[in-house]
Design a protein around this motif. Structure first.
Motif, PDB file in Angstrom:
ATOM      1  N   ASP A  25      -7.175  -2.238   3.908  1.00 42.04           N
ATOM      2  CA  ASP A  25      -7.177  -0.887   3.323  1.00 42.04           C
ATOM      3  C   ASP A  25      -8.458  -0.124   3.681  1.00 42.04           C
ATOM      4  O   ASP A  25      -9.129   0.449   2.818  1.00 42.04           O
ATOM      5  N   ARG A  44       0.838  -1.195   0.000  1.00 44.58           N
ATOM      6  CA  ARG A  44       0.000   0.000   0.000  1.00 44.58           C
ATOM      7  C   ARG A  44       0.875   1.249   0.000  1.00 44.58           C
ATOM      8  O   ARG A  44       1.949   1.262   0.596  1.00 44.58           O
ATOM      9  N   TYR A  62      -4.140  -1.475   6.881  1.00 35.75           N
ATOM     10  CA  TYR A  62      -3.649  -1.585   5.508  1.00 35.75           C
ATOM     11  C   TYR A  62      -3.767  -3.004   4.955  1.00 35.75           C
ATOM     12  O   TYR A  62      -3.569  -3.215   3.758  1.00 35.75           O
TER      13      TYR A  62
END
Length: 398
Positions: free
Chosen positions: A182, A147, A179
């Motif tokens: 997300d 990410r 993450y």
């Protein structure tokens, strides 16, 4: 081991780190780390050790010999201990070694770059490089996701959870983001110039507004534990700093303006952590009830510096720093550092001891002796012996 006694390393500031997990310890020293089992018997046992140097690199290549304060720059690092493994890096390789034997569990070559920081838990290893984070599975090293930090500037993380900060039209927004999925876990809007810190040895976050209002927030869900008004006013011109150490029943809040060169005086912290995390400051130290946020006491400090390695469960706080008058830079007879040290009773805020004198080469060290009800502060050339009753316990027995 000859490498640990290398004469080329004499006089250097050598960073050392300790990682602890469930009776296991990884001690990082120079370019090696040692894994120690402290739980299986009364005598700690060295289970295994590992070099952090990439193949073909000598210790001499890691030293900067022409700088006045030479430092060692290790190629690898220990990222963390999990329930079954030690996660570390060597050169461009991310490695998981079996906690008990050091046997290779898995490794990857596609994660590490020159500038990297990371963390590990039993589920996820998070490796940060520049503007992105790569998540790999702790069990087998398989990649979960990569990410970019498009939602803000990363401040801290716990596995796949990252605290981000971004500037908005109305001030600052802090976001805890997962993450792995997300998604945002929670967000918090704050006035401009608000500062945030992780509570030492705990998972709470402390938000300090320019007015002195401090709010304690739980990391997991963003809920408020308490808020309080402190005499800490963040400076508009000089960079401000604060931190919180959690003790039994109270939070010790330290902060103010970072100390710069004032009237020719340079203030340099003692730093036991090896990571130069101590910050000299002028400001306040406050005791706050961590159950309801009541301000218990407050005291003013100058030229203070907090060593994060000192135990949080002790009833005293040691603030020590070194000062050098740079106006005497051309006089070799007046260039020695002076030390300022203050000892504060964390229960009452009372100053127990203060001294200002020539500084020793090594930082002062707190040596608890609970069996005899005393605390020794070792200044190396001499020592301070503190004995006092536990006032909280004494009150409860009346």
């Amino acid at each position: 081991d000859g490498e640990f006694a290398d004469p080329d390393l004499r006089g250097m500031a050598i960073p050392c780190q300790i990682h602890i997990r469930d009776g296991w310890m990884a001690l990082v020293h120079l370019t090696h780390f040692v894994v120690i089992d402290t739980a299986s018997s009364n005598i700690p046992r060295i289970a295994w050790q590992q070099s952090l140097k990439a193949a073909g690199i000598s210790t001499a290549e890691l030293v900067q010999p022409r700088t006045r304060n030479r430092r060692l720059h290790p190629v690898g690092q220990v990222i963390g201990l999990t329930r079954e493994t030690v996660i570390y890096s060597i050169g461009s390789k991310l490695v998981a070694g079996d906690l008990e034997t050091g046997r290779l569990a898995w490794s990857r070559q596609d994660v590490i770059s020159n500038q990297v920081s990371g963390s590990a838990d039993d589920r996820v290893v998070a490796v940060r490089t520049d503007g992105s984070v790569t998540l790999v599975r702790t069990l087998d090293g398989s990649r979960i996701a990569r990410r970019t930090f498009r939602n803000g500037t990363p401040l801290w993380n716990d596995g796949a959870l990252w605290l981000l900060q971004r500037t908005t039209a109305n001030g600052l927004t802090f976001e805890l983001r997962n993450y792995e999925q997300d998604v945002a876990v929670w967000t918090r809007d704050c006035p401009a110039e608000t500062e945030v810190t992780m509570v030492e040895d705990d998972d709470d976050l402390a938000f300090l507004e320019p007015t002195g209002r401090m709010t304690m927030v739980r990391w997991a869900d963003g809920s408020e534990r308490y808020h309080t008004d402190l005499p800490l006013k963040l400076g508009a011109q000089e960079k401000s700093w604060f931190t919180v150490q959690r003790s039994e029943g109270r939070d010790i809040v330290m902060g103010g303006e970072t100390y710069s060169h004032r009237v020719g005086m340079q203030v340099v912290p003692f730093d036991n952590s090896g990571q130069q995390t101590a910050v000299p400051f002028d400001g306040h130290v406050c005791g706050v009830s961590n159950s309801d946020g009541k301000l218990l006491w407050s005291t003013t400090v100058v030229k203070a510096s907090f060593d994060r390695t000192q135990p949080a469960d002790l009833p005293v706080l040691l603030l020590a720093s070194r000062q050098l008058d740079i106006r005497n830079a051309g006089n070799p007879f007046q260039q020695r550092f002076r030390m300022t040290a203050k000892v504060i009773d964390k229960r009452t805020g009372r100053e127990i001891y203060f001294t200002e004198e020539p500084a020793a080469l090594l930082p002062p060290r707190i040596e608890p002796d609970p069996e005899h009800g005393r605390i020794v502060i070792n200044f190396h050339e001499w020592q301070l012996d503190i004995t006092f009753p536990d006032s909280d316990k004494a009150k409860s027995e009346k």
